[in-house]
Scaffold this active site. Structure first.
Site, PDB file in Angstrom:
ATOM      1  N   CYS A   1      -0.821   5.359  10.002  1.00 54.08           N
ATOM      2  CA  CYS A   1       0.446   4.862  10.430  1.00 54.08           C
ATOM      3  C   CYS A   1       0.050   3.407  11.011  1.00 54.08           C
ATOM      4  CB  CYS A   1       1.176   5.457  11.617  1.00 54.08           C
ATOM      5  SG  CYS A   1       1.677   7.033  11.164  1.00 54.08           S
TER       6      CYS A   1
ATOM      7  N   CYS B   1       3.552   8.670   1.238  1.00 55.31           N
ATOM      8  CA  CYS B   1       4.224   7.506   2.135  1.00 55.31           C
ATOM      9  C   CYS B   1       4.468   6.256   1.380  1.00 55.31           C
ATOM     10  CB  CYS B   1       3.021   7.405   3.356  1.00 55.31           C
ATOM     11  SG  CYS B   1       3.719   6.082   4.711  1.00 55.31           S
TER      12      CYS B   1
ATOM     13  N   CYS C   1       7.070  -6.853   6.946  1.00 58.79           N
ATOM     14  CA  CYS C   1       8.385  -6.471   7.501  1.00 58.79           C
ATOM     15  C   CYS C   1       8.924  -7.739   8.508  1.00 58.79           C
ATOM     16  CB  CYS C   1       8.085  -5.215   8.432  1.00 58.79           C
ATOM     17  SG  CYS C   1       9.677  -4.750   9.234  1.00 58.79           S
TER      18      CYS C   1
ATOM     19  N   ASN D   1      -2.644   4.028  16.326  1.00 59.38           N
ATOM     20  CA  ASN D   1      -3.972   3.709  15.452  1.00 59.38           C
ATOM     21  C   ASN D   1      -4.180   2.182  15.501  1.00 59.38           C
ATOM     22  OD1 ASN D   1      -4.435   6.213  14.132  1.00 59.38           O
ATOM     23  ND2 ASN D   1      -2.174   5.929  13.255  1.00 59.38           N
TER      24      ASN D   1
ATOM     25  N   CYS E   1       2.834  -2.688  15.623  1.00 55.64           N
ATOM     26  CA  CYS E   1       2.561  -2.353  14.394  1.00 55.64           C
ATOM     27  C   CYS E   1       1.954  -3.598  13.515  1.00 55.64           C
ATOM     28  CB  CYS E   1       3.879  -2.092  13.864  1.00 55.64           C
ATOM     29  SG  CYS E   1       3.943  -1.756  11.869  1.00 55.64           S
TER      30      CYS E   1
ATOM     31  N   CYS F   1       7.721  -5.440  15.507  1.00 50.75           N
ATOM     32  CA  CYS F   1       7.304  -4.307  16.603  1.00 50.75           C
ATOM     33  C   CYS F   1       5.736  -4.514  17.208  1.00 50.75           C
ATOM     34  CB  CYS F   1       7.237  -2.694  16.129  1.00 50.75           C
ATOM     35  SG  CYS F   1       8.794  -2.598  15.310  1.00 50.75           S
TER      36      CYS F   1
ATOM     37  N   SER G   1      12.094   5.721  14.678  1.00 53.06           N
ATOM     38  CA  SER G   1      10.972   5.160  15.362  1.00 53.06           C
ATOM     39  C   SER G   1      11.647   4.875  16.782  1.00 53.06           C
ATOM     40  CB  SER G   1      10.532   4.081  14.713  1.00 53.06           C
ATOM     41  OG  SER G   1      10.101   4.407  13.552  1.00 53.06           O
ATOM     42  N   LEU G   2      11.568   5.572  17.705  1.00 55.33           N
ATOM     43  CA  LEU G   2      12.094   5.528  19.117  1.00 55.33           C
ATOM     44  C   LEU G   2      11.068   4.759  19.869  1.00 55.33           C
ATOM     45  CD1 LEU G   2      14.757   6.131  20.478  1.00 55.33           C
ATOM     46  CD2 LEU G   2      13.574   8.182  21.492  1.00 55.33           C
ATOM     47  N   HIS G   3       9.993   5.609  20.284  1.00 49.67           N
ATOM     48  CA  HIS G   3       8.672   4.799  20.953  1.00 49.67           C
ATOM     49  C   HIS G   3       9.084   4.578  22.472  1.00 49.67           C
ATOM     50  CE1 HIS G   3       7.230   5.008  16.985  1.00 49.67           C
ATOM     51  NE2 HIS G   3       7.651   3.763  16.387  1.00 49.67           N
TER      52      HIS G   3
ATOM     53  N   GLU H   1       0.932  -1.241   0.094  1.00 53.14           N
ATOM     54  CA  GLU H   1       0.095  -0.120  -0.052  1.00 53.14           C
ATOM     55  C   GLU H   1       0.786   1.304  -0.098  1.00 53.14           C
ATOM     56  OE1 GLU H   1      -4.076  -1.576   1.938  1.00 53.14           O
ATOM     57  OE2 GLU H   1      -2.658  -1.100   3.265  1.00 53.14           O
TER      58      GLU H   1
END
Ligand code: SAH
Ligand code: SF4
Length: 399
Positions: free
Chosen positions: A374, A129, A136, A331, A143, A140, A254-256, A116
């Protein structure tokens, strides 16, 4: 073990399939022309002509190339294609966000794959994007893309193809005219910015992402300034200096989480490259300055990483790094246990970071009605597939 599935690495065209000129570097293009018998003294000029047709004019077939002789066009048709990915669906959100589900043909031993791409129009700019992989390998925990089983690297052609499809559909080529009601941003381009924040970890597909982004930044073609291209990584530390030196685009991390114990859980790659190593690589990022800051992405997870103590630690960790902090409301997707932090909590967090001198925009979720936000990519198509399977099972059951 961090990698859950091996990457399907063989991305060579199938026997009999013609190579595409999209995604080749200028040198590869010139070599391809030499390969079909174009005299050496002509190849540079011909390559420049083709480059113009491909990336400035958005040509999708050789017939359009009016300044190329008929005989040469016929030769090109025999040996090459200019194919675009197949658009499976195109959805437009209430807020103008667009999402394309694209299908790429099988490569090597694999089967056709879908990814996508999302276009987000904003005041004064339009951001595309782009995905770098199908699925992947890094899981994570928050995600959705990371839950996908099939993983393969996208080729330069497939990465550049996403930009070309968006420009085709938006009418974003000079002379072709934008669709009615779509305001052109100040750059005069609808796709004014590209972020490698779709599916996949771009630094695990370094060579292809590099080739594609160098094409996107080429001044005689798509011509996006490197400052308008951002590569987001979950923290593949050894590749970060190469991204700066060889591609020279803006970096997002992408720290988070601000403690290794929590980041190990949210971003399992942290077990290999912990926070201190990641931030050391950021401090040394080539070209870093106040005008070229690193963006730190921080997903807001209720009760997990959203306390004021976390915010204070974040400020402490980033001291001395020219940075901005992008707070992303989580999300949700089907099957996740995480929840998005309450709005007041996100604002409190943002205020603290802001008072410490860092820009800390809260990323407004865009295109939620079409699952384009996201971390939601792919969920719709997977859901459809589940529906198809259920329909099939119902049919088999009925026999
Ligand atoms: N793999 C790369 C780039 C793609 S992800 C990376 O991780 O950086 C783009 C951003 O969306 C990342 O910061 C990612 O952590 C974030 N993200 C993933 N799932 C999300 C979700 N469900 N809600 C909000 N942000 C999410
Ligand atoms: Fe992969 Fe990025 Fe999702 Fe992590 S957040 S699973 S690295 S796409």
């Amino acid at each position: 073990m961090l990698e859950k599935t091996p990457i399907i690495g063989d991305v060579t065209p199938r026997p009999g399939e013609l190579p595409s000129l999209v995604g080749m570097s200028r040198d590869q293009l010139a070599a391809a022309l030499t390969g079909i018998g174009i005299p050496e003294r002509q190849t540079r000029m011909r390559a420049a002509q083709l480059w113009h047709w491909l990336y400035i004019r958005g040509a999708t077939d050789f017939e359009a190339m009016t300044n190329v002789s008929k005989d040469l066009r016929a030769e090109l048709v025999r040996h090459f294609v200019l194919s675009r990915p197949e658009i499976v669906t195109e959805q437009v959100s209430d807020d103008g966000t667009r999402k394309w589900l694209l299908r790429f043909p099988s490569r090597g031993a694999g089967r056709p794959v879908e990814i996508e791409t999302v276009y987000i129009p904003e005041e004064g700019r339009g951001t595309l994007c782009v995905s770098s992989q199908v699925g992947c390998t890094l899981s994570c925990s928050f995600c959705h893309t990371g839950t996908q089983k099939l993983v393969r690297n996208l080729t330069p052609e497939e990465i550049v193809g996403q930009i070309l499809i968006a420009r085709d559909r938006l009418g974003d080529y000079p002379g072709k005219g934008a669709e009615e009601g779509t305001a052109a941003p100040s750059t005069g381009r609808l796709v004014s910015n590209v972020v490698m924040m779709g599916m996949g970890e771009p630094l695990y597909n370094f060579d292809h992402v590099k080739s594609a982004l160098l094409i996107a930044a080429d001044g005689d073609g798509i011509g996006l300034s490197r400052r308008r291209i951002t590569l987001s990584t979950s923290g593949v530390v050894p590749m970060i200096p190469r991204a700066g030196e060889e591609i020279g685009v803006m970096l997002a991390i992408s720290l988070h989480a601000v403690r290794d114990e929590l980041r190990d859980e949210l971003v399992p790659l942290n077990r290999k490259y912990p926070i201190a190593e990641l931030l050391a690589a950021c401090r040394a990022y080539p070209g870093l300055s106040n005008a070229r800051r690193i963006t730190f992405e921080y997903v807001m997870l209720k009760g997990i990483n959203d306390s004021l103590a976390d915010a204070r630690e974040l400020v402490r960790l980033l001291a001395g790094i020219p940075a901005k902090i992008n707070l992303i409301p989580f999300n949700p997707w089907p099957g996740t246990d995480y929840e998005c932090s309450d709005w007041e909590e996100i604002e409190r967090f943002a205020d603290l970071v802001n008072r410490a001198g860092y820009a800390s925009p809260i990323r407004t979720p865009r295109g939620r009605d079409i699952l384009a936000a996201c971390g939601q990519l792919k969920s719709e198509s997977e859901r459809l597939r589940i529906r198809e399977r259920m329909a099939l099972e119902a049919m088999i059951g009925a026999d």
